[in-house]
Design an enzyme around this catalytic site. Structure first.
Site, PDB file in Angstrom:
ATOM      1  N   SER A  15       0.661  -1.075  -0.075  1.00 52.93           N
ATOM      2  CA  SER A  15       0.017   0.006  -0.033  1.00 52.93           C
ATOM      3  C   SER A  15       0.959   1.282  -0.010  1.00 52.93           C
ATOM      4  CB  SER A  15      -0.883   0.150   1.194  1.00 52.93           C
ATOM      5  OG  SER A  15      -0.443   0.075   2.367  1.00 52.93           O
ATOM      6  N   ASN A 109      13.524   4.009   5.553  1.00 52.57           N
ATOM      7  CA  ASN A 109      12.512   3.038   5.942  1.00 52.57           C
ATOM      8  C   ASN A 109      11.245   3.910   6.584  1.00 52.57           C
ATOM      9  OD1 ASN A 109      11.558   0.392   6.797  1.00 52.57           O
ATOM     10  ND2 ASN A 109      12.102   0.611   8.734  1.00 52.57           N
ATOM     11  N   HIS A 111       8.375   3.035   9.161  1.00 55.43           N
ATOM     12  CA  HIS A 111       7.908   1.995  10.476  1.00 55.43           C
ATOM     13  C   HIS A 111       6.891   2.711  11.233  1.00 55.43           C
ATOM     14  CE1 HIS A 111       8.944  -0.766  13.592  1.00 55.43           C
ATOM     15  NE2 HIS A 111       8.797   0.193  14.480  1.00 55.43           N
ATOM     16  N   SER A 138       7.101   6.383  11.509  1.00 51.44           N
ATOM     17  CA  SER A 138       8.216   7.186  11.543  1.00 51.44           C
ATOM     18  C   SER A 138       8.965   6.915  10.108  1.00 51.44           C
ATOM     19  CB  SER A 138       9.330   6.850  12.578  1.00 51.44           C
ATOM     20  OG  SER A 138       8.810   7.051  13.925  1.00 51.44           O
ATOM     21  N   GLU A 145      21.786  -1.171  12.526  1.00 54.02           N
ATOM     22  CA  GLU A 145      20.557  -1.717  13.683  1.00 54.02           C
ATOM     23  C   GLU A 145      19.307  -1.418  13.196  1.00 54.02           C
ATOM     24  OE1 GLU A 145      19.943   0.147  18.102  1.00 54.02           O
ATOM     25  OE2 GLU A 145      21.543   0.942  16.785  1.00 54.02           O
ATOM     26  N   ASP A 147      15.665  -0.662  12.652  1.00 54.98           N
ATOM     27  CA  ASP A 147      14.468   0.253  13.030  1.00 54.98           C
ATOM     28  C   ASP A 147      15.208   1.628  13.695  1.00 54.98           C
ATOM     29  OD1 ASP A 147      12.624  -0.878  11.734  1.00 54.98           O
ATOM     30  OD2 ASP A 147      11.775  -1.873  13.343  1.00 54.98           O
TER      31      ASP A 147
END
Ligand code: GRF
Length: 221
Positions: A15, A109, A111, A138, A145, A147
């Site tokens: 999505s 990314n 999240h 976020s 590492e 997220d």
């Protein structure tokens, strides 16, 4: 300014990819999707990519000797489309340091939590279990590492009485999409630079993540 070439990396329904495509089609994001990449050949993201005639590559980890070989195979495919930006949108594998180094400063990314709260899985249930009165999503730079990485932007939604993880996820998802589009727009405008421990916006260090307002503008710089 050349059109921002985005590679989308996704394992799931896609999505967020669809939101980027919609924004591009509406003229709200000066970018193009250079390719969609997945570890899941049967994912919704790959189906959406094919339906739009986009370059789509899925490599299953089962077809690779080990984690490093899978990373190498998938990220070589990504390199071939020469993306300006790689958007991880529900890519459910940990990306090894070698692949990250190759795309340093070019990978973000999305999240579904207000990081640094709740890295990892089951973020909606964990926010509810903690009794939080707000939740959110976020966008951050990707570092080895999980997220972690400098935060660029967030969106907040209220937690309402009677929420369960599913209702909270449903409330958040359209706001996540708006957050991703607004953040991608900053890259399309070449306003962001990512470093291992901080991000620059318009050449200035971001001290706190930008916040998406109700009009879908990022504020707070
Ligand atoms: C989103 O909630 C994203 O924040 C998370 O995974 C989900 C992906 O959804 N990392 P979709 O595949 O883009 O629909």
């Amino acid at each position: 300014m050349s059109t921002l070439a985005i590679a989308v990396l996704a394992s799931g329904r896609g999505s967020n990819l669809q939101a980027l495509l919609d924004a591009i089609a509406a003229g709200a994001l000066q970018a193009r999707i250079a390719g969609v990449f997945s570890d899941k050949p049967a994912s919704g993201a790959i189906a959406i990519a094919r339906a739009h005639g986009l370059h789509a590559v899925a490599i299953s980890p089962r077809d690779c000797a080990d984690r490093a070989a899978h990373d190498e195979a998938l990220f070589s495919e990504i390199a071939a489309v020469q993306p300006d930006l790689i958007v991880c949108a529900g890519y459910m594998r940990i990306i090894g340091a070698a692949a990250l180094r190759r795309f340093e400063g070019r990978m973000i990314n999305i999240h579904p939590s207000l990081l640094p709260r709740y890295p990892g899985l089951d973020t909606h249930a964990r926010a509810l279990a903690a009794g939080d009165d707000e939740h959110g999503a976020s966008v951050h730079a990707v570092i080895p590492e999980l997220d972690a990485g400098p935060l660029l932007a967030q969106v907040r939604v209220p937690v309402l009485a009677g929420d369960d993880a599913a209702s909270l996820a449903r409330r958040l998802l359209p706001r996540e999409h708006a957050l991703l589009v607004a953040t991608a727009r900053l890259f399309a405008q070449r306003r962001v630079q990512l470093h291992a421990d901080h991000a620059l916006l318009d050449g200035r260090r971001l001290l706190a993540p930008l916040q998406l307002d109700a009009a879908n503008h990022l504020t707070g710089a």
